[in-house]
Design an enzyme around this catalytic site. Sequence first.
Site, PDB file in Angstrom:
ATOM      1  N   HIS A 162       0.531   4.517  -2.561  1.00  0.00           N
ATOM      2  CA  HIS A 162       0.359   5.900  -2.117  1.00  0.00           C
ATOM      3  C   HIS A 162       1.569   6.757  -2.478  1.00  0.00           C
ATOM      4  O   HIS A 162       1.454   7.964  -2.609  1.00  0.00           O
ATOM      5  CB  HIS A 162       0.063   5.943  -0.615  1.00  0.00           C
ATOM      6  CG  HIS A 162      -1.349   5.555  -0.298  1.00  0.00           C
ATOM      7  ND1 HIS A 162      -2.175   6.308   0.500  1.00  0.00           N
ATOM      8  CD2 HIS A 162      -2.102   4.502  -0.700  1.00  0.00           C
ATOM      9  CE1 HIS A 162      -3.373   5.725   0.592  1.00  0.00           C
ATOM     10  NE2 HIS A 162      -3.348   4.621  -0.118  1.00  0.00           N
ATOM     11  N   HIS A 212      -5.811  -6.044  -2.724  1.00  0.00           N
ATOM     12  CA  HIS A 212      -6.618  -6.247  -1.511  1.00  0.00           C
ATOM     13  C   HIS A 212      -6.826  -7.724  -1.187  1.00  0.00           C
ATOM     14  O   HIS A 212      -7.649  -8.062  -0.363  1.00  0.00           O
ATOM     15  CB  HIS A 212      -7.967  -5.512  -1.647  1.00  0.00           C
ATOM     16  CG  HIS A 212      -7.815  -4.020  -1.661  1.00  0.00           C
ATOM     17  ND1 HIS A 212      -8.788  -3.164  -2.120  1.00  0.00           N
ATOM     18  CD2 HIS A 212      -6.778  -3.220  -1.278  1.00  0.00           C
ATOM     19  CE1 HIS A 212      -8.365  -1.910  -2.016  1.00  0.00           C
ATOM     20  NE2 HIS A 212      -7.143  -1.917  -1.511  1.00  0.00           N
ATOM     21  N   ARG A 216       0.836  -1.213   0.000  1.00  0.00           N
ATOM     22  CA  ARG A 216       0.000   0.000   0.000  1.00  0.00           C
ATOM     23  C   ARG A 216       0.868   1.259   0.000  1.00  0.00           C
ATOM     24  O   ARG A 216       0.534   2.269  -0.623  1.00  0.00           O
ATOM     25  CB  ARG A 216      -0.933  -0.023   1.221  1.00  0.00           C
ATOM     26  CG  ARG A 216      -1.895   1.143   1.243  1.00  0.00           C
ATOM     27  CD  ARG A 216      -3.018   0.928   2.235  1.00  0.00           C
ATOM     28  NE  ARG A 216      -3.938   2.032   2.249  1.00  0.00           N
ATOM     29  CZ  ARG A 216      -4.153   2.829   3.307  1.00  0.00           C
ATOM     30  NH1 ARG A 216      -3.532   2.607   4.450  1.00  0.00           N
ATOM     31  NH2 ARG A 216      -5.004   3.824   3.222  1.00  0.00           N
ATOM     32  N   ASN A 276      -3.327   9.113   4.528  1.00  0.00           N
ATOM     33  CA  ASN A 276      -2.040   8.428   4.702  1.00  0.00           C
ATOM     34  C   ASN A 276      -1.757   8.037   6.147  1.00  0.00           C
ATOM     35  O   ASN A 276      -0.727   7.425   6.429  1.00  0.00           O
ATOM     36  CB  ASN A 276      -0.896   9.319   4.194  1.00  0.00           C
ATOM     37  CG  ASN A 276      -0.770   9.268   2.683  1.00  0.00           C
ATOM     38  OD1 ASN A 276      -1.306   8.356   2.049  1.00  0.00           O
ATOM     39  ND2 ASN A 276      -0.069  10.231   2.117  1.00  0.00           N
ATOM     40  N   GLU A 309       3.038  14.715   2.973  1.00  0.00           N
ATOM     41  CA  GLU A 309       1.993  13.755   2.574  1.00  0.00           C
ATOM     42  C   GLU A 309       1.517  12.894   3.740  1.00  0.00           C
ATOM     43  O   GLU A 309       0.347  12.548   3.840  1.00  0.00           O
ATOM     44  CB  GLU A 309       2.505  12.860   1.434  1.00  0.00           C
ATOM     45  CG  GLU A 309       2.693  13.600   0.128  1.00  0.00           C
ATOM     46  CD  GLU A 309       3.378  12.766  -0.946  1.00  0.00           C
ATOM     47  OE1 GLU A 309       3.304  11.526  -0.899  1.00  0.00           O
ATOM     48  OE2 GLU A 309       4.001  13.373  -1.834  1.00  0.00           O
TER      49      GLU A 309
HETATM   50  C1  HEM Z   1      -8.571   1.478  -6.461  1.00  0.00           C
HETATM   51  C2  HEM Z   1      -8.946   2.027  -5.370  1.00  0.00           C
HETATM   52  C3  HEM Z   1      -8.441   1.731  -3.981  1.00  0.00           C
HETATM   53  C4  HEM Z   1      -9.036   2.141  -2.857  1.00  0.00           C
HETATM   54  C5  HEM Z   1     -10.319   2.950  -2.749  1.00  0.00           C
HETATM   55  C6  HEM Z   1      -8.258   1.647  -1.744  1.00  0.00           C
HETATM   56  C7  HEM Z   1      -8.532   1.897  -0.415  1.00  0.00           C
HETATM   57  C8  HEM Z   1      -7.944   1.243   0.629  1.00  0.00           C
HETATM   58  C9  HEM Z   1      -8.307   1.402   2.014  1.00  0.00           C
HETATM   59  C10 HEM Z   1      -9.369   2.351   2.552  1.00  0.00           C
HETATM   60  C11 HEM Z   1      -7.561   0.557   2.740  1.00  0.00           C
HETATM   61  C12 HEM Z   1      -7.616   0.332   4.244  1.00  0.00           C
HETATM   62  C13 HEM Z   1      -6.719   1.298   4.976  1.00  0.00           C
HETATM   63  C14 HEM Z   1      -6.898   1.166   6.461  1.00  0.00           C
HETATM   64  O1  HEM Z   1      -8.017   1.350   6.925  1.00  0.00           O
HETATM   65  O2  HEM Z   1      -5.914   0.897   7.168  1.00  0.00           O
HETATM   66  C15 HEM Z   1      -6.696  -0.147   1.819  1.00  0.00           C
HETATM   67  C16 HEM Z   1      -5.805  -1.099   2.185  1.00  0.00           C
HETATM   68  C17 HEM Z   1      -4.883  -1.613   1.315  1.00  0.00           C
HETATM   69  N1  HEM Z   1      -4.705  -1.264  -0.006  1.00  0.00           N
HETATM   70 FE1  HEM Z   1      -5.981  -0.217  -1.121  1.00  0.00          FE
HETATM   71  N2  HEM Z   1      -7.196   0.954  -2.230  1.00  0.00           N
HETATM   72  C18 HEM Z   1      -7.242   0.985  -3.594  1.00  0.00           C
HETATM   73  C19 HEM Z   1      -6.311   0.455  -4.453  1.00  0.00           C
HETATM   74  C20 HEM Z   1      -5.153  -0.147  -4.045  1.00  0.00           C
HETATM   75  C21 HEM Z   1      -4.027  -0.446  -4.903  1.00  0.00           C
HETATM   76  C22 HEM Z   1      -3.931  -0.081  -6.369  1.00  0.00           C
HETATM   77  C23 HEM Z   1      -3.112  -1.065  -4.119  1.00  0.00           C
HETATM   78  C24 HEM Z   1      -1.734  -1.554  -4.469  1.00  0.00           C
HETATM   79  C25 HEM Z   1      -1.300  -1.809  -5.666  1.00  0.00           C
HETATM   80  C26 HEM Z   1      -3.673  -1.185  -2.794  1.00  0.00           C
HETATM   81  C27 HEM Z   1      -3.083  -1.847  -1.754  1.00  0.00           C
HETATM   82  C28 HEM Z   1      -3.656  -1.965  -0.494  1.00  0.00           C
HETATM   83  C29 HEM Z   1      -3.133  -2.844   0.530  1.00  0.00           C
HETATM   84  C30 HEM Z   1      -2.020  -3.851   0.375  1.00  0.00           C
HETATM   85  C31 HEM Z   1      -3.907  -2.610   1.678  1.00  0.00           C
HETATM   86  C32 HEM Z   1      -3.691  -3.223   3.048  1.00  0.00           C
HETATM   87  C33 HEM Z   1      -2.767  -2.306   3.839  1.00  0.00           C
HETATM   88  C34 HEM Z   1      -2.358  -2.834   5.191  1.00  0.00           C
HETATM   89  O3  HEM Z   1      -2.444  -4.028   5.426  1.00  0.00           O
HETATM   90  O4  HEM Z   1      -1.898  -2.028   6.022  1.00  0.00           O
HETATM   91  N3  HEM Z   1      -4.893  -0.580  -2.773  1.00  0.00           N
HETATM   92  N4  HEM Z   1      -6.933   0.304   0.546  1.00  0.00           N
END
Ligand code: HEM
Length: 332
Positions: free
Chosen positions: A74, A197, A70, A99, A93
Amino acid sequence: METRPDVFSVLLFIVVLHSVAASPSYSSSSSANLSFTFYAASCPSAEFMVRNTVRSASSVDPTIPGKLLRLLFHDCFVEGCDASVLLQGNGTEQSDPANRSLGGFSVIDSAKRVLEIFCPGTVSCADIVVLAARDAVEMAGGPAIQIPTGRRDGMVSAASNVRPNIVDTSFSVDEMIKLFSSKGMSLNDLVTLSGAHTIGTAHCSAFSDRFQKDSKGKLTLIDTSLNSTYADELIKQCPADSSPSVLVNNDPDTSFMFDNQYYRNLLSHRGLFQSDSVLFNDERTRKQVEDFANDQVGFFESWGQSFFKLTSIGVKTGDEGEIRRSCSATNT
Ligand code: HEM
């Protein structure tokens, strides 16, 4: 809990294995100034050192791969892949609410410390962020990808740049397409990279818009596109009075495994965020979701291509930017 790997054991391991470090790939790159042999002469074991740091951190804390992946997203969507997300200070940022839940910083810092000992002033933080995310995916069971290096670190990091460039879970498919295409990313890239995800976690607040409180203060489902059994599980994990620090697995079935389960979840209406569910509900993206749900190899191939594009967004090379000494601050 994020834990910092023991730098000295990492160093010892590197010294012992220095001579057997994997040689960089010599395949060609389509990204103009990046190269698959960028550190071949200046720091031949750079990728090995990053990989080793990620491996050691992930073995202690299995949540690290999700955080590193993630972090890359970002970083690259705001100012390009230039490590601007790592800069600390007022108004950078990191201070934007989008973030605040990022993690994995200490792993990047550990890798940088090791690299500064063996190859001072040589390997950029921007490359470390990319390589660490690449390795994190592979360590979680995802595909191995060759990624060119040579990115330089940016000097600018402003909270005001975050919102306009980061996707929110409330976005429609149209809004996501618009933002992705402004970065040179296609509809195919959107569906593919959303597959990230399949690992990681989310805070309850990230999907609370799918529920509302009833007159007794209990949560009820308002988003009917969500499977009701899954919704009940989420309410159990995130009741109305839950602490803001509670975390839920993005993929309820194979949480720490980078696989195509995310797409199978979407087929069974178990996408955690609204922005996940809409990919199955929208006819422009549904077919690809179904294809990936049935074909992990196809997903992995597409992942390699989309990840490559993600890591090429707005890169700084040549005389642009700098090579930071410490990832959290510019040199001057
Ligand atoms: C396309 C729209 C996307 C939205 C709206 C989105 C939104 C989010 C949100 C809200 C979270 C949870 C954050 C939290 O509450 O801690 C999350 C987690 C995550 N996102 Fe996305 N995301 C998107 C795309 C992506 C992309 C493109 C990637 C990587 C290539 C990605 C990788 C991740 C990962 C790996 C997590 C887990 C993070 C953790 O375990 O700390 N996301 N995302």
